[in-house]
Structures are given as structure tokens and as C-alpha cells.
Design a protein around this motif. Structure first.
Motif, PDB file in Angstrom:
ATOM      1  N   GLY A  11       0.786  -1.224   0.000  1.00 43.90           N
ATOM      2  CA  GLY A  11       0.000   0.000   0.000  1.00 43.90           C
ATOM      3  C   GLY A  11       0.820   1.277   0.000  1.00 43.90           C
ATOM      4  N   ALA A  12       0.191   2.340  -0.499  1.00 46.19           N
ATOM      5  CA  ALA A  12       0.860   3.640  -0.595  1.00 46.19           C
ATOM      6  C   ALA A  12       0.841   4.407   0.715  1.00 46.19           C
ATOM      7  CB  ALA A  12       0.208   4.480  -1.689  1.00 46.19           C
ATOM      8  N   GLY A  13      -0.023   4.016   1.645  1.00 48.79           N
ATOM      9  CA  GLY A  13      -0.094   4.725   2.930  1.00 48.79           C
ATOM     10  C   GLY A  13      -0.499   6.180   2.765  1.00 48.79           C
ATOM     11  N   ARG A  14      -1.574   6.432   2.026  1.00 51.44           N
ATOM     12  CA  ARG A  14      -1.957   7.819   1.724  1.00 51.44           C
ATOM     13  C   ARG A  14      -2.217   8.634   2.983  1.00 51.44           C
ATOM     14  NH1 ARG A  14      -3.881   4.590  -2.243  1.00 51.44           N
ATOM     15  NH2 ARG A  14      -3.217   5.108  -4.348  1.00 51.44           N
ATOM     16  N   ARG A  15      -2.886   8.042   3.961  1.00 52.15           N
ATOM     17  CA  ARG A  15      -3.153   8.782   5.204  1.00 52.15           C
ATOM     18  C   ARG A  15      -1.889   8.957   6.044  1.00 52.15           C
ATOM     19  NH1 ARG A  15      -7.904   6.288   8.453  1.00 52.15           N
ATOM     20  NH2 ARG A  15      -7.266   4.326   7.484  1.00 52.15           N
ATOM     21  N   GLY A  17       1.114   9.296   4.590  1.00 52.72           N
ATOM     22  CA  GLY A  17       1.975  10.202   3.845  1.00 52.72           C
ATOM     23  C   GLY A  17       3.199   9.518   3.265  1.00 52.72           C
ATOM     24  N   THR A  18       3.307   8.213   3.456  1.00 54.19           N
ATOM     25  CA  THR A  18       4.419   7.425   2.911  1.00 54.19           C
ATOM     26  C   THR A  18       4.006   5.956   2.944  1.00 54.19           C
ATOM     27  OG1 THR A  18       6.811   7.023   3.098  1.00 54.19           O
ATOM     28  CG2 THR A  18       5.554   7.032   5.141  1.00 54.19           C
ATOM     29  N   PRO A  19       4.567   5.116   2.078  1.00 53.82           N
ATOM     30  CA  PRO A  19       4.222   3.692   2.137  1.00 53.82           C
ATOM     31  C   PRO A  19       4.465   3.132   3.540  1.00 53.82           C
ATOM     32  CG  PRO A  19       5.412   4.162   0.121  1.00 53.82           C
ATOM     33  CD  PRO A  19       5.473   5.410   0.949  1.00 53.82           C
ATOM     34  N   LYS A  20       3.464   2.430   4.072  1.00 52.38           N
ATOM     35  CA  LYS A  20       3.569   1.982   5.453  1.00 52.38           C
ATOM     36  C   LYS A  20       4.679   0.954   5.658  1.00 52.38           C
ATOM     37  CE  LYS A  20      -1.020   1.628   5.877  1.00 52.38           C
ATOM     38  NZ  LYS A  20      -2.327   1.346   6.495  1.00 52.38           N
ATOM     39  N   ALA A  21       5.047   0.247   4.627  1.00 57.45           N
ATOM     40  CA  ALA A  21       6.151  -0.708   4.752  1.00 57.45           C
ATOM     41  C   ALA A  21       7.430  -0.030   5.208  1.00 57.45           C
ATOM     42  CB  ALA A  21       6.386  -1.423   3.418  1.00 57.45           C
ATOM     43  N   LEU A  22       7.598   1.253   4.834  1.00 60.60           N
ATOM     44  CA  LEU A  22       8.825   1.981   5.140  1.00 60.60           C
ATOM     45  C   LEU A  22       8.726   2.851   6.386  1.00 60.60           C
ATOM     46  CD1 LEU A  22       9.705   3.060   1.491  1.00 60.60           C
ATOM     47  CD2 LEU A  22      10.679   1.148   2.804  1.00 60.60           C
ATOM     48  N   VAL A  23       7.561   2.913   7.002  1.00 63.75           N
ATOM     49  CA  VAL A  23       7.391   3.689   8.228  1.00 63.75           C
ATOM     50  C   VAL A  23       8.261   3.091   9.328  1.00 63.75           C
ATOM     51  CG1 VAL A  23       5.747   4.252  10.063  1.00 63.75           C
ATOM     52  CG2 VAL A  23       5.083   4.505   7.661  1.00 63.75           C
ATOM     53  N   ASP A  26      10.237   2.273  16.423  1.00 69.67           N
ATOM     54  CA  ASP A  26      11.296   1.746  17.298  1.00 69.67           C
ATOM     55  C   ASP A  26      12.577   1.451  16.523  1.00 69.67           C
ATOM     56  OD1 ASP A  26       9.579   1.942  19.450  1.00 69.67           O
ATOM     57  OD2 ASP A  26       8.887  -0.131  19.279  1.00 69.67           O
ATOM     58  N   GLY A  27      12.890   2.344  15.578  1.00 71.68           N
ATOM     59  CA  GLY A  27      14.166   2.251  14.884  1.00 71.68           C
ATOM     60  C   GLY A  27      14.223   1.334  13.683  1.00 71.68           C
ATOM     61  N   GLU A  28      13.101   0.744  13.275  1.00 73.67           N
ATOM     62  CA  GLU A  28      13.137  -0.138  12.105  1.00 73.67           C
ATOM     63  C   GLU A  28      11.856  -0.013  11.290  1.00 73.67           C
ATOM     64  OE1 GLU A  28      13.563  -4.181  13.341  1.00 73.67           O
ATOM     65  OE2 GLU A  28      11.748  -4.157  14.546  1.00 73.67           O
ATOM     66  N   PRO A  29      11.957  -0.226   9.976  1.00 71.77           N
ATOM     67  CA  PRO A  29      10.763  -0.152   9.134  1.00 71.77           C
ATOM     68  C   PRO A  29       9.755  -1.237   9.519  1.00 71.77           C
ATOM     69  CG  PRO A  29      12.756  -0.067   7.801  1.00 71.77           C
ATOM     70  CD  PRO A  29      13.177  -0.457   9.194  1.00 71.77           C
ATOM     71  N   LEU A  30       8.479  -0.912   9.346  1.00 76.88           N
ATOM     72  CA  LEU A  30       7.437  -1.884   9.683  1.00 76.88           C
ATOM     73  C   LEU A  30       7.603  -3.191   8.914  1.00 76.88           C
ATOM     74  CD1 LEU A  30       4.169   0.269   9.936  1.00 76.88           C
ATOM     75  CD2 LEU A  30       5.678  -0.514  11.768  1.00 76.88           C
ATOM     76  N   VAL A  31       8.080  -3.130   7.671  1.00 75.25           N
ATOM     77  CA  VAL A  31       8.229  -4.364   6.901  1.00 75.25           C
ATOM     78  C   VAL A  31       9.294  -5.264   7.511  1.00 75.25           C
ATOM     79  CG1 VAL A  31       9.920  -3.469   5.214  1.00 75.25           C
ATOM     80  CG2 VAL A  31       8.330  -5.298   4.551  1.00 75.25           C
ATOM     81  N   VAL A  32      10.339  -4.690   8.083  1.00 76.63           N
ATOM     82  CA  VAL A  32      11.378  -5.483   8.739  1.00 76.63           C
ATOM     83  C   VAL A  32      10.838  -6.109  10.015  1.00 76.63           C
ATOM     84  CG1 VAL A  32      13.637  -5.376   9.877  1.00 76.63           C
ATOM     85  CG2 VAL A  32      13.242  -4.129   7.741  1.00 76.63           C
ATOM     86  N   ARG A  33      10.093  -5.328  10.760  1.00 75.69           N
ATOM     87  CA  ARG A  33       9.497  -5.821  11.999  1.00 75.69           C
ATOM     88  C   ARG A  33       8.565  -7.005  11.724  1.00 75.69           C
ATOM     89  NH1 ARG A  33       8.335  -2.391  16.716  1.00 75.69           N
ATOM     90  NH2 ARG A  33       6.787  -3.401  18.035  1.00 75.69           N
ATOM     91  N   ASP A 181      -4.129  -1.013  13.930  1.00 72.06           N
ATOM     92  CA  ASP A 181      -3.488  -0.680  12.661  1.00 72.06           C
ATOM     93  C   ASP A 181      -2.729   0.633  12.818  1.00 72.06           C
ATOM     94  OD1 ASP A 181      -4.808  -2.847  11.631  1.00 72.06           O
ATOM     95  OD2 ASP A 181      -6.293  -1.683  10.528  1.00 72.06           O
ATOM     96  N   VAL A 182      -1.654   0.780  12.054  1.00 66.37           N
ATOM     97  CA  VAL A 182      -0.934   2.050  11.992  1.00 66.37           C
ATOM     98  C   VAL A 182      -1.284   2.689  10.653  1.00 66.37           C
ATOM     99  CG1 VAL A 182       1.322   3.161  11.992  1.00 66.37           C
ATOM    100  CG2 VAL A 182       0.926   1.183  13.451  1.00 66.37           C
ATOM    101  N   ASP A 183      -2.281   3.568  10.678  1.00 66.11           N
ATOM    102  CA  ASP A 183      -2.772   4.179   9.444  1.00 66.11           C
ATOM    103  C   ASP A 183      -2.371   5.641   9.292  1.00 66.11           C
ATOM    104  OD1 ASP A 183      -4.083   1.908   8.443  1.00 66.11           O
ATOM    105  OD2 ASP A 183      -5.861   2.313   9.651  1.00 66.11           O
ATOM    106  N   THR A 184      -2.085   6.310  10.408  1.00 64.52           N
ATOM    107  CA  THR A 184      -1.825   7.744  10.382  1.00 64.52           C
ATOM    108  C   THR A 184      -0.623   8.071  11.258  1.00 64.52           C
ATOM    109  OG1 THR A 184      -3.198   8.222  12.316  1.00 64.52           O
ATOM    110  CG2 THR A 184      -4.321   8.167  10.171  1.00 64.52           C
TER     111      THR A 184
END
Length: 199
Positions: A11-15, A17-23, A26-33, A181-184
Motif C-alpha cells: 500500500g501507498a499509505g496515503r493517510r 503520507g508514505t508507504p507503510k512498509a517503510l514507516v 522503534d528504529g526499524e521499518p514496519l516491513v522489517v518488523r 493498525d498504523v494508518d496515520t
């Protein structure tokens, strides 16, 4: 039982403001977690579906988990259903079940994933439950995979397939996981108070 981990991270993570995978939380992207949770929870193989910022997310995935399979959902902009279908189509032959995890649910860790996966069967469906209320993750036995893929479209993931079924097993995970969920940015700040204070 071979339970594949299927991580939806397109997903683009429109709400947000950036793709949520890269948010970063705690020091690491959500996709890594999420990948670490799948790996530590015993899911193998692991398939990650990417879409928005695909090159960047793919690079992060490969650095974090070289054994993970990265799949690009060509129609990811249409919604989660298209990502789910792409991921299911990339599962290797021989898996007994697929555990579906969303990248924006960082409160679901390895213990919860392992608990739900342990209840999987090739012919069944298992959902995590929070004080009895069904939620994520969801594990589909291989007998359901083709039908789930056929039912997924646009922004309708597995919701339509699950609706009204009385054969879905619930496994309580609310004691070891949260369903948020982490949407915003506000959601992120709530989960990471130190970061919010620094900001």
C-alpha cells in the motif's frame, strides 16, 4: 505442516503520507518488523507483496531477510485484494497453509503468529482473536487458497470470503498481541511515545 508467511506490504499509505512498509517504529521499518515476526514465529517460506515504492521496499526486504520471496503486485493501486491475489499466486507448491499478515499491524508479534499457525490444518481456516473478537492474523489451509484468490479483488481482501462462515477457528492472541493498525502519524505516535515527545 508447512505454513507459509504472506506479508502484504504494497500500500501507498496515503493517510500516513508514505508507504507503510517503510514507516519506522522503534528504529526499524514496519516491513522489517513484520518479517522478523514471521520468521521467529516459524513461517517458511515467507512471501512479501510490494507495490508502492517497490524498489525501495524490495531492497529493505532483501537486506533484512535474504530468504524472503518478493512479489510485485502489478495492480496494487486497486487495493488489498489485488495484493492478496498476487501473494497467493506466488506461493510455492507444497505449502499446507498460508498465514496472512498485514504490514501495518506491528502489535502482532512472533508469539501470536506461532500460536495461530500451530492451529492450522490444510483444510481449515484459523483467525487470531482478541477477547473473542476475530481479527488478524488469518491462516488459510491449502484447500481454501484458490477460492480466496478468486474472491479477492480491488480493496476486498479475504473479508468477503470469511463473511458468514461458521467453520473458522478462533485462537485467542489478545494476551500477547494488539490489533491496532498504523494508518496515520497519530497512530504511530501513540505506539511510539518517545518518538512523539522528541517530535
Amino acid at each position: 505442516m508447512t505454513v507459509a508467511g504472506l506479508l502484504l506490504a504494497a500500500g501507498a499509505g496515503r493517510r500516513m503520507g508514505t508507504p507503510k512498509a517503510l514507516v519506522v517504529l522503534d528504529g526499524e521499518p514496519l516491513v522489517v518488523r513484520a518479517l522478523r515476526a514471521l520468521r521467529d514465529g516459524g513461517s517458511s517460506p515467507r512471501v512479501v507483496v510490494v507495490g508502492a515504492a517497490a524498489d525501495q521496499v524490495s531492497a529493505v526486504v532483501r537486506a533484512a531477510d535474504p530468504d524472503a520471496v518478493v512479489v510485485r503486485a502489478s495492480a496494487w493501486e486497486r487495493g488489498m485484494g489485488e495484493s492478496l491475489r498476487a501473494g497467493l499466486g506466488a506461493l510455492p507448491d507444497g505449502v499446507d497453509a498460508a498465514l496472512v499478515l498485514l504490514v501495518d499491524t506491528p502489535g502482532i508479534g512472533a508469539e501470536a503468529l506461532a500460536r495461530v499457525a500451530a492451529a492450522a490444518t490444510p483444510e481449515g481456516i484459523v483467525r487470531g482473536a482478541y477477547e473473542g473478537r476475530p481479527g488478524h492474523p488469518v491462516v488459510f489451509g491449502r484447500d481454501h487458497l484458490a477460492a480466496v484468490a478468486a474472491a479477492a479483488h480491488d480493496d476486498v481482501g479475504a473479508r468477503g470470503y470469511l463473511a458468514g462462515r461458521d467453520d473458522v477457528a478462533a485462537v485467542e492472541v489478545g494476551d500477547v498481541a494488539t490489533r491496532d493498525d498504523v494508518d496515520t502519524p497519530a497512530d504511530l505516535a501513540r505506539l511510539s511515545p518517545t518518538r512523539a515527545q522528541e517530535g
